[in-house]
Design a protein around this motif. Structure first.
Motif, PDB file in Angstrom:
ATOM      1  N   ARG A   1      13.000  53.968  10.810  1.00 20.06           N
ATOM      2  CA  ARG A   1      12.973  54.740   9.557  1.00 20.06           C
ATOM      3  C   ARG A   1      12.289  56.099   9.691  1.00 20.06           C
ATOM      4  O   ARG A   1      12.587  57.019   8.943  1.00 20.06           O
ATOM      5  N   ASP A   2      11.386  56.236  10.631  1.00 19.07           N
ATOM      6  CA  ASP A   2      10.668  57.495  10.788  1.00 19.07           C
ATOM      7  C   ASP A   2      11.451  58.540  11.580  1.00 19.07           C
ATOM      8  O   ASP A   2      11.003  59.678  11.714  1.00 19.07           O
ATOM      9  N   TYR A   3      12.583  58.159  12.130  1.00 23.16           N
ATOM     10  CA  TYR A   3      13.434  59.108  12.852  1.00 23.16           C
ATOM     11  C   TYR A   3      14.502  59.643  11.907  1.00 23.16           C
ATOM     12  O   TYR A   3      15.141  58.875  11.205  1.00 23.16           O
ATOM     13  N   ARG A   4      14.713  60.950  11.910  1.00 26.70           N
ATOM     14  CA  ARG A   4      15.767  61.543  11.092  1.00 26.70           C
ATOM     15  C   ARG A   4      17.132  61.358  11.738  1.00 26.70           C
ATOM     16  O   ARG A   4      18.149  61.356  11.043  1.00 26.70           O
ATOM     17  N   HIS A   5      17.167  61.231  13.080  1.00 24.81           N
ATOM     18  CA  HIS A   5      18.436  61.149  13.801  1.00 24.81           C
ATOM     19  C   HIS A   5      18.398  59.997  14.802  1.00 24.81           C
ATOM     20  O   HIS A   5      17.450  59.875  15.579  1.00 24.81           O
ATOM     21  N   VAL A   6      19.423  59.171  14.773  1.00 24.88           N
ATOM     22  CA  VAL A   6      19.604  58.072  15.725  1.00 24.88           C
ATOM     23  C   VAL A   6      20.983  58.284  16.337  1.00 24.88           C
ATOM     24  O   VAL A   6      21.997  58.197  15.643  1.00 24.88           O
ATOM     25  N   LEU A   7      20.994  58.575  17.653  1.00 24.56           N
ATOM     26  CA  LEU A   7      22.213  59.037  18.308  1.00 24.56           C
ATOM     27  C   LEU A   7      22.524  58.260  19.573  1.00 24.56           C
ATOM     28  O   LEU A   7      21.631  57.704  20.208  1.00 24.56           O
ATOM     29  N   VAL A   8      23.805  58.291  19.946  1.00 24.56           N
ATOM     30  CA  VAL A   8      24.238  57.918  21.285  1.00 24.56           C
ATOM     31  C   VAL A   8      24.820  59.191  21.887  1.00 24.56           C
ATOM     32  O   VAL A   8      25.634  59.878  21.263  1.00 24.56           O
TER      33      VAL A   8
ATOM     34  N   GLU B   1      26.462  58.939  32.052  1.00 27.57           N
ATOM     35  CA  GLU B   1      25.786  57.803  31.419  1.00 27.57           C
ATOM     36  C   GLU B   1      25.673  58.020  29.917  1.00 27.57           C
ATOM     37  O   GLU B   1      25.585  59.154  29.440  1.00 27.57           O
ATOM     38  N   LEU B   2      25.656  56.928  29.183  1.00 28.38           N
ATOM     39  CA  LEU B   2      25.348  56.967  27.759  1.00 28.38           C
ATOM     40  C   LEU B   2      23.862  56.721  27.583  1.00 28.38           C
ATOM     41  O   LEU B   2      23.277  55.877  28.268  1.00 28.38           O
ATOM     42  N   MET B   3      23.251  57.448  26.658  1.00 30.90           N
ATOM     43  CA  MET B   3      21.834  57.269  26.360  1.00 30.90           C
ATOM     44  C   MET B   3      21.669  57.238  24.849  1.00 30.90           C
ATOM     45  O   MET B   3      22.421  57.889  24.121  1.00 30.90           O
ATOM     46  N   PHE B   4      20.683  56.479  24.377  1.00 30.82           N
ATOM     47  CA  PHE B   4      20.321  56.564  22.974  1.00 30.82           C
ATOM     48  C   PHE B   4      19.208  57.595  22.864  1.00 30.82           C
ATOM     49  O   PHE B   4      18.396  57.762  23.775  1.00 30.82           O
ATOM     50  N   VAL B   5      19.200  58.326  21.763  1.00 30.69           N
ATOM     51  CA  VAL B   5      18.176  59.335  21.503  1.00 30.69           C
ATOM     52  C   VAL B   5      17.755  59.195  20.048  1.00 30.69           C
ATOM     53  O   VAL B   5      18.605  59.212  19.145  1.00 30.69           O
ATOM     54  N   PHE B   6      16.455  59.033  19.826  1.00 28.98           N
ATOM     55  CA  PHE B   6      15.874  58.999  18.487  1.00 28.98           C
ATOM     56  C   PHE B   6      15.020  60.253  18.357  1.00 28.98           C
ATOM     57  O   PHE B   6      14.132  60.489  19.179  1.00 28.98           O
ATOM     58  N   THR B   7      15.278  61.063  17.349  1.00 26.43           N
ATOM     59  CA  THR B   7      14.555  62.325  17.207  1.00 26.43           C
ATOM     60  C   THR B   7      14.476  62.734  15.740  1.00 26.43           C
ATOM     61  O   THR B   7      15.211  62.214  14.899  1.00 26.43           O
ATOM     62  N   ASN B   8      13.605  63.673  15.470  1.00 26.02           N
ATOM     63  CA  ASN B   8      13.519  64.268  14.143  1.00 26.02           C
ATOM     64  C   ASN B   8      14.045  65.696  14.147  1.00 26.02           C
ATOM     65  O   ASN B   8      14.014  66.360  13.120  1.00 26.02           O
ATOM     66  N   GLU B   9      14.515  66.157  15.287  1.00 31.45           N
ATOM     67  CA  GLU B   9      14.957  67.538  15.422  1.00 31.45           C
ATOM     68  C   GLU B   9      16.479  67.642  15.518  1.00 31.45           C
ATOM     69  O   GLU B   9      17.132  66.774  16.065  1.00 31.45           O
ATOM     70  N   HIS B  10      16.977  68.731  14.968  1.00 38.67           N
ATOM     71  CA  HIS B  10      18.385  69.098  15.107  1.00 38.67           C
ATOM     72  C   HIS B  10      18.387  70.577  15.448  1.00 38.67           C
ATOM     73  O   HIS B  10      18.240  71.420  14.570  1.00 38.67           O
ATOM     74  N   THR B  11      18.525  70.873  16.725  1.00 30.19           N
ATOM     75  CA  THR B  11      18.386  72.237  17.201  1.00 30.19           C
ATOM     76  C   THR B  11      19.220  72.445  18.455  1.00 30.19           C
ATOM     77  O   THR B  11      19.571  71.477  19.130  1.00 30.19           O
TER      78      THR B  11
ATOM     79  N   LYS C   1      21.225  67.141  29.501  1.00 28.31           N
ATOM     80  CA  LYS C   1      22.145  67.825  28.602  1.00 28.31           C
ATOM     81  C   LYS C   1      23.279  66.853  28.320  1.00 28.31           C
ATOM     82  O   LYS C   1      23.768  66.176  29.227  1.00 28.31           O
ATOM     83  N   GLY C   2      23.671  66.790  27.051  1.00 26.91           N
ATOM     84  CA  GLY C   2      24.714  65.847  26.696  1.00 26.91           C
ATOM     85  C   GLY C   2      25.481  66.256  25.461  1.00 26.91           C
ATOM     86  O   GLY C   2      25.265  67.332  24.894  1.00 26.91           O
ATOM     87  N   VAL C   3      26.356  65.345  25.050  1.00 22.41           N
ATOM     88  CA  VAL C   3      27.203  65.522  23.881  1.00 22.41           C
ATOM     89  C   VAL C   3      27.032  64.289  23.008  1.00 22.41           C
ATOM     90  O   VAL C   3      27.076  63.154  23.508  1.00 22.41           O
ATOM     91  N   VAL C   4      26.860  64.489  21.716  1.00 21.16           N
ATOM     92  CA  VAL C   4      26.736  63.372  20.778  1.00 21.16           C
ATOM     93  C   VAL C   4      28.083  62.665  20.679  1.00 21.16           C
ATOM     94  O   VAL C   4      29.100  63.299  20.388  1.00 21.16           O
ATOM     95  N   VAL C   5      28.072  61.354  20.963  1.00 19.95           N
ATOM     96  CA  VAL C   5      29.300  60.567  20.846  1.00 19.95           C
ATOM     97  C   VAL C   5      29.232  59.571  19.690  1.00 19.95           C
ATOM     98  O   VAL C   5      30.245  59.007  19.300  1.00 19.95           O
ATOM     99  N   ARG C   6      28.044  59.382  19.154  1.00 21.48           N
ATOM    100  CA  ARG C   6      27.884  58.526  17.978  1.00 21.48           C
ATOM    101  C   ARG C   6      26.599  58.904  17.264  1.00 21.48           C
ATOM    102  O   ARG C   6      25.568  59.095  17.898  1.00 21.48           O
ATOM    103  N   SER C   7      26.695  59.039  15.956  1.00 22.34           N
ATOM    104  CA  SER C   7      25.532  59.344  15.139  1.00 22.34           C
ATOM    105  C   SER C   7      25.352  58.217  14.130  1.00 22.34           C
ATOM    106  O   SER C   7      26.151  58.080  13.207  1.00 22.34           O
ATOM    107  N   TYR C   8      24.325  57.416  14.334  1.00 27.68           N
ATOM    108  CA  TYR C   8      24.045  56.316  13.410  1.00 27.68           C
ATOM    109  C   TYR C   8      23.332  56.817  12.166  1.00 27.68           C
ATOM    110  O   TYR C   8      23.451  56.241  11.096  1.00 27.68           O
ATOM    111  N   LYS C   9      22.537  57.879  12.339  1.00 24.40           N
ATOM    112  CA  LYS C   9      21.713  58.380  11.245  1.00 24.40           C
ATOM    113  C   LYS C   9      21.472  59.865  11.500  1.00 24.40           C
ATOM    114  O   LYS C   9      21.258  60.268  12.640  1.00 24.40           O
ATOM    115  N   GLY C  10      21.476  60.664  10.443  1.00 25.84           N
ATOM    116  CA  GLY C  10      21.155  62.074  10.569  1.00 25.84           C
ATOM    117  C   GLY C  10      22.372  62.963  10.460  1.00 25.84           C
ATOM    118  O   GLY C  10      23.468  62.505  10.142  1.00 25.84           O
TER     119      GLY C  10
END
Length: 154
Positions: A45-52, A112-122, A74-83
């Motif tokens: 809940r404290d993350y604004r963005h939950v991504l793959v 590779e696929l990675m999950f990223v949890f962040t509060n930034e969009h930049t 460096k990557g490309v967002v392939v799934r956005s669960y939140k944000g």
């Protein structure tokens, strides 16, 4: 007949409120270190963005002894669960480790696929801590799907 209706209603109520058996929770959430949907929701809940993210470039940066070692991605967002990150947006992130850059091990995570949890969009590189990112695999998807209940984009 009333007993059957009561059992069916109880089952539907359990599914709609996110209640799952302990076997389901063990299978779905324990790979993340969470107990159930509620535990996962509290963590996320404290993350604004939950991504793959699909990583197309990564490298270590050797800054010498007694310095933190950056590991850049460096990557490309392939799934956005939140944000508000959109599919196919480019993302750059860095993780600093307290050890020298590896010299004899492959450091490349391309493809590779990675999950990223962040509060930034930049467009700038985002610093991530342990637990904010990691290698993603299909066993992680059901837990995120359960938490975000179809709010994701593919």
């Amino acid at each position: 007949m009333h007993l059957l209706s009561a059992i069916m209603f109880s089952g539907l109520l359990a599914l709609s409120t996110g209640c799952h058996s302990s076997a389901y929770n063990a299978r779905v959430f324990h790979s993340w270190g969470w107990e159930n949907t509620k535990d996962a929701s509290v963590y996320l809940r404290d993350y604004r963005h939950v991504l793959v993210v699909w990583v197309y470039e990564s490298h270590w940066e050797d800054l010498g002894p007694n310095r933190l070692t950056p590991y850049h991605f460096k990557g490309v967002v392939v799934r956005s669960y939140k944000g508000d990150w959109k599919l196919s947006e480019r993302i750059a992130f860095v993780h600093h480790v307290d050890s020298p850059a590896p010299t004899n091990a492959p450091s490349q995570m391309q493809g590779e696929l990675m999950f990223v949890f962040t509060n930034e969009h930049t467009e700038a590189e985002i610093s991530v801590a342990t637990g904010d990112f990691g290698t993603y695999n299909e066993e992680y998807a059901p837990a995120l799907d359960a938490v975000f209940c179809g709010r994701s984009t593919r």
